[in-house]
Structure formats: C-alpha cells, structure tokens
Write a protein that holds these residues in place. Structure first.
Motif, short mmCIF file in Angstrom:
data_model
loop_
_atom_site.label_atom_id
_atom_site.label_comp_id
_atom_site.label_asym_id
_atom_site.label_seq_id
_atom_site.Cartn_x
_atom_site.Cartn_y
_atom_site.Cartn_z
N UNK A 170 -13.01 63.28 -41.05
CA UNK A 170 -13.87 61.95 -41.22
C UNK A 170 -14.33 61.70 -39.92
N UNK A 171 -15.30 61.02 -39.49
CA UNK A 171 -15.75 60.19 -38.34
C UNK A 171 -15.32 58.85 -38.21
N UNK A 172 -15.19 58.27 -39.49
CA UNK A 172 -14.29 56.93 -39.45
C UNK A 172 -13.46 56.98 -40.62
N UNK A 173 -12.14 56.39 -40.14
CA UNK A 173 -11.34 56.29 -41.37
C UNK A 173 -10.57 54.83 -40.81
N UNK A 174 -10.65 53.70 -41.68
CA UNK A 174 -9.96 52.52 -41.34
C UNK A 174 -9.63 51.78 -42.51
N UNK A 175 -8.75 50.95 -42.69
CA UNK A 175 -8.63 50.01 -43.45
C UNK A 175 -8.94 48.62 -42.91
N UNK A 176 -9.77 47.88 -43.62
CA UNK A 176 -10.21 46.73 -43.30
C UNK A 176 -9.26 45.50 -43.60
N UNK A 177 -9.62 44.18 -43.02
CA UNK A 177 -8.53 43.25 -43.20
C UNK A 177 -8.27 42.81 -44.71
N UNK A 178 -9.18 43.17 -45.56
CA UNK A 178 -9.26 42.86 -47.02
C UNK A 178 -8.65 43.96 -47.86
N UNK A 179 -8.00 45.10 -46.93
CA UNK A 179 -7.00 46.07 -47.75
C UNK A 179 -7.96 47.27 -48.26
N UNK A 180 -9.26 47.11 -47.91
CA UNK A 180 -10.08 48.35 -48.63
C UNK A 180 -10.39 49.25 -47.30
N UNK A 181 -9.88 50.60 -47.61
CA UNK A 181 -10.19 51.65 -47.06
C UNK A 181 -11.57 52.22 -46.81
N UNK A 182 -11.97 52.47 -45.90
CA UNK A 182 -13.39 52.95 -45.63
C UNK A 182 -13.29 54.44 -44.58
N UNK A 183 -13.89 55.53 -45.42
CA UNK A 183 -13.95 56.75 -44.87
C UNK A 183 -15.25 57.36 -44.93
N UNK A 184 -15.66 57.80 -43.55
CA UNK A 184 -17.13 58.41 -43.71
C UNK A 184 -16.84 59.78 -42.96
N UNK A 185 -17.84 60.90 -43.49
CA UNK A 185 -17.91 62.07 -43.07
C UNK A 185 -19.38 62.36 -42.71
N UNK A 186 -19.61 63.11 -41.57
CA UNK A 186 -20.98 63.35 -41.37
C UNK A 186 -21.58 64.84 -41.82
N UNK A 187 -22.54 64.74 -42.51
CA UNK A 187 -22.95 66.31 -43.17
C UNK A 187 -23.91 66.58 -42.18
N UNK A 188 -23.65 67.56 -41.09
CA UNK A 188 -24.58 67.89 -40.19
C UNK A 188 -25.08 69.38 -40.13
N UNK A 189 -24.59 70.09 -41.22
CA UNK A 189 -24.79 71.70 -41.33
C UNK A 189 -26.12 71.76 -42.18
N UNK A 190 -27.17 72.38 -41.80
CA UNK A 190 -28.44 72.26 -42.06
C UNK A 190 -28.55 72.85 -43.35
N UNK A 191 -27.78 73.97 -43.95
CA UNK A 191 -27.78 74.41 -45.19
C UNK A 191 -27.42 73.38 -46.10
N UNK A 192 -26.32 72.77 -46.04
CA UNK A 192 -25.81 71.92 -46.82
C UNK A 192 -26.79 70.75 -46.94
N UNK A 193 -27.34 70.20 -45.68
CA UNK A 193 -28.35 69.07 -45.97
C UNK A 193 -29.83 69.44 -46.58
N UNK A 194 -30.05 70.75 -46.58
CA UNK A 194 -31.12 71.36 -47.63
C UNK A 194 -30.69 71.51 -48.84
N UNK A 195 -29.38 71.75 -49.26
CA UNK A 195 -28.97 72.20 -50.48
C UNK A 195 -28.89 70.55 -51.05
N UNK A 196 -28.34 69.55 -50.50
CA UNK A 196 -28.33 67.98 -51.16
C UNK A 196 -29.66 67.73 -51.46
N UNK A 197 -30.57 68.08 -50.42
CA UNK A 197 -32.04 67.41 -50.64
C UNK A 197 -32.62 68.22 -51.88
#
Length: 407
Positions: A170-197
């Motif tokens: 992931x590019x981000x992975x943290x737990x906020x002060x309210x105890x909720x964890x936030x994790x984000x991945x970047x999908x930057x591969x063109x084949x994967x992007x095209x498939x999702x679209x």
C-alpha cells in the motif's frame, strides 16, 4: 452501464498522510473542526472547512472561506505536502473498524450517469447545502468530498481487487485517532486499469449513492457550469460491492409526548404495537421490532400484522412504520426534516446516547430501530422512490484529503 475512469489524484506525502487525512467536512461543526486542527497545520480541514483559519464569527458560506480554502490548497501543493499523481490511476481503499474490513475502488464516475440514472439516488437534497459545495468546488478547482457508491458484486472485480492487495504494497497504511485503519493501494498497471474500466462498463448496470447525495448533486451542477472542462464531467467516488457494506441503525429522539401522559401514550401505541417491558437496552434484532426508552425504562415494541406493507419497498421500512404509526399518528410530527421536536442519533453513538439525551431532560422519549439493509436501499433506488429522512448511517467514514480530484 457504469462509466468510470482512473484519475490523477492530488494526494499527500506518505509520511504526512495520517496528519492530512481528516473526517468529512459535513460530520463536524466549525467549533469541532477548530479543535481538530489544533497543532496540526497539515489537516485537510484547513481546505474543506477553511473557516478554522478565520475569525470565529465568519459566515461559513462566505466567499472569504472559499478563497482561504483555495489559498491553503495551493500552499500545500507549493510546499510539497500534496502532489499530483503522474498518470491516471485507480485506487483501492480498505477501512477496518472493530475488526470488520470493507474495501472499495476509488475512481471518478461520469456525471452523465448521474443525470441518466445509472447512478441511482434515494434521498432529496437541500439547495443551500448544494450551493456550499458548488461554491467550494468552483473556487478551489477541486472536488474534495468523496461520494460513497455501492453496486452488486461482480466476481471478476472482487478477485482482481483482492489479488492486487495481496501482490502489492500500500501507499498509505495508518490507524486514525478514532481507531479506524485506513489503507490505500495505487493501481497503476495499464492492463489492470483497462480491465477494471471494461468490467464496470460491461457488468455493472447501476451504482447506488449510499452516502453523499449533496456532494454528487453539487458536482453535477458544477459540470453544467463548466461545459469546457473534461475533468468536470467526472466526480470523485469510492465504489463498494454490496457484500462489503453494513448499514447501521439511525435512531430518533423526541422532545415531548404531544400532550399525552405516559400512560395515554403507551395505550395509544398498543393499537399498532405489542408493547412489553425490557430489563435491558433494546437493540432490535429483526425487522418491525423497535426499542423505546421513556422515563428510565426500556420497552420492546413489535409492530402488529397489517400495520406495514411488505410489498412496498418504502412501506416495509421500519423508519416508515415508526414515522406513520408513532411520529405522525401519535406525536403529530408531520415533517421530520423541519420539525424541531425531533432529532436523529447515528447508531455509531450507541443506545447509551439515547438514554443520555432522555435522562438529561433534553428529550422525552427515544426510539431505536433495526437498520435498513443494503438491498432494501437498492430496491428503493430502483423503484425511483425516496427514503424517509435520516434512514441510513454508514460507518466507517472515508477520510478527506487522501485522494482529491482536480478540476
């Protein structure tokens, strides 16, 4: 079918993500926002609620607030706190609260789909709330508020997203002060992007606004005001498959019994409900059960057969049963949007909050409800009908500032 696109997100440096990320602008008042930004110059609230940097008596809908938001956004970019992705990407966003995880896809959705009802709605919007976000968007040149969409699961999308999470950091992975964890991945591969679209275009006939009707309506109107802007033809969304989502209860508290004594009130309820005492807090376990807290006592209310319409997507909802058979019929509350005798308490605050509001004397009676299901929400939106106000409460909330769509 659903039209979505990747986008070049404006996003924070990884080491500052936890400080930048803020709760959504519309869950905080100005005083609460000022408290949250103390000792945190990076908080995105400096952009979404820029009145925090102006005198306390400033009109929060004044142009001064929007101009300050624009200035703060530009300063964050100039200082390298926020920067723009090099190429259009999709993003995967996972939130974990109390051990429960939900994962959605962050993208931009076509305004065209909003107008042609591929993006389905279930709430009315208020013009003054729309205008605030329209003025904010047009001044700062960005959409900061994420619209929370849902769709019926597509197996190929589920698998693609699960595989990407497993195979990439992931590019981000943290737990906020309210105890909720936030994790984000970047999908930057063109084949994967095209498939999702492609999969959305072929296999997702509709998406549904779960949270963010005002943000969506505002983005749609901005697109009409900026006909030459390609970016304005799309708006920031995070789309969750239905299986990932859980809707929490949205409860009610009322100031008085409309002139009834407690005994007369309970007697009136018995026409439509079986009323029984409870020795503990009542969190309804199924449809057509209600909890009621009155004079330090909990009651279980069970709707009698024939007092609801199981064949009507609106009539079957417990918010409708409560509205018609108690709030309107007994308490004379006709319009919950405008009546000052009623207030709403999100399920995240728990049943003890209902007790607190009543025990303080501020309110006289409280009602706990069984939550609307995601498929009930879909059925109502598909029918073209509108839910009663304050019918759904979603948790956890997406954080502002992690992914922003520039216009």
């Amino acid at each position: 079918m659903a039209i979505i696109q990747p986008f070049k997100a404006l996003r924070p440096r990884p080491d500052l993500a936890a400080k930048v990320a803020s709760r959504p602008y519309d869950v905080l008042n100005s005083d609460e926002a000022r408290e949250e930004v103390k000792d945190n110059p990076f908080s995105f609230l400096h952009i979404t609620k820029a009145e925090v940097d102006l005198p306390a008596d400033t009109d929060i809908h004044s142009q001064d607030v929007y101009d300050r938001a624009k200035e703060n956004l530009h300063q964050n970019q100039e200082h390298g706190v926020l920067s723009v992705e090099e190429k259009p990407c999709y993003y995967i966003y996972t939130l974990v609260m109390n051990g429960r995880s939900q994962t959605g896809l962050v993208c931009v959705s076509a305004v065209e789909d909003y107008f042609n009802d591929v993006i389905k709605k279930h709430e009315f919007t208020r013009p003054e709330k729309e205008k605030d976000r329209i003025d904010h968007m047009r001044t700062i040149g960005a959409q900061t508020g994420n619209v929370f969409l849902a769709y019926n699961n597509v197996a190929e999308l589920d698998q693609l997203i699960a595989n990407w999470k497993e195979q990439h950091d992931p590019v981000y992975d943290f737990t906020a002060e309210d105890g909720i964890q936030h994790t984000i991945w970047t999908v930057n591969d063109q084949a994967a992007i095209d498939t999702i679209t492609r999969l959305f275009a072929e296999k997702v006939p509709a998406t549904y606004i779960a949270d963010g009707h005002h943000r969506a309506a505002s983005a749609a109107k901005v697109s009409q005001a900026l006909p030459d802007s390609e970016e304005a033809r799309y708006f920031l969304t995070t789309i969750f498959p239905a299986s990932e989502l859980a809707i929490m209860d949205y409860n009610r508290v009322v100031k008085d019994l409309n002139g009834h004594s407690k005994e007369d009130f309970i007697s009136a309820l018995q026409e439509d409900f079986l009323v029984t005492l409870s020795d503990e807090q009542v969190k309804p376990s199924k449809l057509h059960e209600f909890g009621m807290y009155l004079d330090n006592q909990w009651y279980l209310l069970t709707a009698r057969e024939g007092t609801y319409n199981d064949n009507d997507p609106i009539g079957v909802l417990d918010v409708t049963v409560l509205s018609e058979n108690i709030l309107d019929k007994v308490l004379d509350i006709k319009d919950q949007r405008t009546d000052k005798r009623i207030d709403f308490v999100g399920g995240i605050r728990g049943l003890s909050e209902l007790e607190k509001r009543v025990n303080s004397g501020e309110m006289k009676v409280a009602f706990s409800l069984y939550p609307v299901t995601i498929h009930q929400l879909f059925d109502i939106a598909d029918s073209g009908k509108v839910m009663p106000p304050k019918s759904t409460w979603f948790e956890p909330k997406l954080r502002d500032g992690l992914l922003t769509h520039l216009l």
